[in-house]
Design a protein around this motif. Structure first.
Motif, mmCIF file in Angstrom:
data_model
loop_
_atom_site.group_PDB
_atom_site.id
_atom_site.type_symbol
_atom_site.label_atom_id
_atom_site.label_comp_id
_atom_site.label_asym_id
_atom_site.label_seq_id
_atom_site.Cartn_x
_atom_site.Cartn_y
_atom_site.Cartn_z
ATOM 1 N N TRP A 118 -2.740 16.226 -9.871
ATOM 2 C CA TRP A 118 -2.967 14.808 -10.151
ATOM 3 C C TRP A 118 -3.602 14.167 -8.921
ATOM 4 C CZ3 TRP A 118 -0.147 12.459 -14.537
ATOM 5 C CH2 TRP A 118 0.626 13.385 -15.245
ATOM 6 N N TYR A 119 -4.577 13.281 -9.141
ATOM 7 C CA TYR A 119 -5.264 12.613 -8.029
ATOM 8 C C TYR A 119 -5.320 11.106 -8.279
ATOM 9 C CZ TYR A 119 -6.814 17.250 -6.610
ATOM 10 O OH TYR A 119 -6.834 18.560 -6.216
ATOM 11 N N ARG A 120 -5.203 10.355 -7.195
ATOM 12 C CA ARG A 120 -5.407 8.906 -7.271
ATOM 13 C C ARG A 120 -5.972 8.426 -5.940
ATOM 14 N NH1 ARG A 120 0.791 6.404 -7.102
ATOM 15 N NH2 ARG A 120 1.172 6.758 -4.877
ATOM 16 N N LEU A 121 -6.472 7.197 -5.930
ATOM 17 C CA LEU A 121 -7.092 6.607 -4.748
ATOM 18 C C LEU A 121 -6.282 5.375 -4.351
ATOM 19 C CD1 LEU A 121 -9.663 6.983 -2.948
ATOM 20 C CD2 LEU A 121 -10.743 5.239 -4.389
ATOM 21 N N GLN A 122 -5.895 5.321 -3.074
ATOM 22 C CA GLN A 122 -5.250 4.132 -2.534
ATOM 23 C C GLN A 122 -6.263 3.379 -1.681
ATOM 24 O OE1 GLN A 122 -2.489 4.276 0.915
ATOM 25 N NE2 GLN A 122 -0.951 3.465 -0.499
ATOM 26 N N GLN A 123 -6.493 2.109 -1.999
ATOM 27 C CA GLN A 123 -7.431 1.285 -1.238
ATOM 28 C C GLN A 123 -6.624 0.296 -0.416
ATOM 29 O OE1 GLN A 123 -8.298 -2.332 -2.361
ATOM 30 N NE2 GLN A 123 -9.007 -2.427 -0.240
ATOM 31 N N THR A 124 -6.880 0.283 0.914
ATOM 32 C CA THR A 124 -6.113 -0.557 1.824
ATOM 33 C C THR A 124 -7.012 -1.604 2.473
ATOM 34 O OG1 THR A 124 -4.606 1.282 2.299
ATOM 35 C CG2 THR A 124 -4.603 -0.572 3.846
ATOM 36 N N ASP A 125 -6.587 -2.870 2.411
ATOM 37 C CA ASP A 125 -7.330 -3.977 3.007
ATOM 38 C C ASP A 125 -7.083 -4.047 4.509
ATOM 39 O OD1 ASP A 125 -8.321 -4.717 0.558
ATOM 40 O OD2 ASP A 125 -6.820 -6.278 0.208
ATOM 41 N N LEU A 126 -7.868 -4.873 5.190
ATOM 42 C CA LEU A 126 -7.704 -5.085 6.624
ATOM 43 C C LEU A 126 -6.346 -5.689 6.962
ATOM 44 C CD1 LEU A 126 -11.259 -6.456 7.488
ATOM 45 C CD2 LEU A 126 -10.321 -4.234 8.172
#
Length: 221
Positions: A118-126
């Motif tokens: 299973w794959y997912r993407l975590q996007q992190t803000d400044l």
């Protein structure tokens, strides 16, 4: 700019601007409304236009994504899971930034789980806030990864890899995090169906041996 008599209304998925006088936007002209914020704490989020995970050559998995906007974005973290519940960080990628309207990214997981990954993407803000993409699932056929034999295992110095001549055209060694450490080993003998590697230079630990289509784990003592 807010004009006297103009009204802004919000509803789920919509922003409605009304009562704007013709003096501001004359009749039969092109009308534009720009939405923005004067606060750095409320930027528009990253616009993730695509996110995919696909099985590619040598039973690796290519994870790719595309963004249409990256205001306030710091980095992406690709994560994988064996069960869709417990997640492991696979790789962190800094934002591309720049003036392009679209940004494309991809990484290769050289060591996907056998069976389902299973794959997912975590996007992190400044500011440290983050969110996740949708989940993608891939399948690696277990039977495709049994085409080589490695011994001894555990191994201290000399490792023998046996397989067909086509299988042994490519022999690579990776750490469990996907780092290619093949150059640390030396081939000291080979034939059409076997290759002997001196891996004394590798640090103790667990490694993945990957051939043209096969894979095996070894324990380096």
């Amino acid at each position: 700019t807010i004009y006297d008599g103009s009204a802004i209304a919000f509803s789920p998925g919509s922003i409605i601007a009304g009562s704007i006088p013709n003096a501001v936007i004359p009749a039969n002209s092109t009308r534009y409304i720009t939405i923005g914020s004067a606060s750095a704490l409320t930027p528009l989020p990253v616009d993730l236009t695509a996110f995919n995970a696909n099985v590619t050559g040598n039973n690796s998995v290519t994870v790719s994504w595309q963004t249409g906007n990256e205001i306030n974005n710091d980095y992406f973290t690709v994560q994988k899971s064996l069960d869709g519940i417990a997640w492991q960080d696979l790789m962190r990628i800094k934002t591309a930034a720049g003036p392009l309207p679209l940004h494309s990214y991809n990484i290769i997981d050289q060591n996907p789980y056998m069976g389902i990954s299973w794959y997912r993407l975590q996007q992190t803000d400044l500011d440290g806030r983050f969110k996740y993409s949708a989940v993608r699932v891939v399948m690696i056929d277990k039977t495709e990864r049994n085409s080589i034999v490695v011994y001894p295992n555990p191994v201290s110095n000399l490792l023998t890899v046996k397989g067909s001549s086509a299988e042994l055209k490519t022999v690579k060694i990776y750490t469990l995090t996907g780092q290619d450490v093949t150059l640390t080993a030396k081939t000291i003998a080979s034939s059409s169906t076997a290759r002997v590697l001196d891996i004394a230079g590798l640090a103790p630990g667990v490694y993945n041996i990957k051939t043209s289509t096969g894979s095996a784990k070894i324990i380096k003592q």
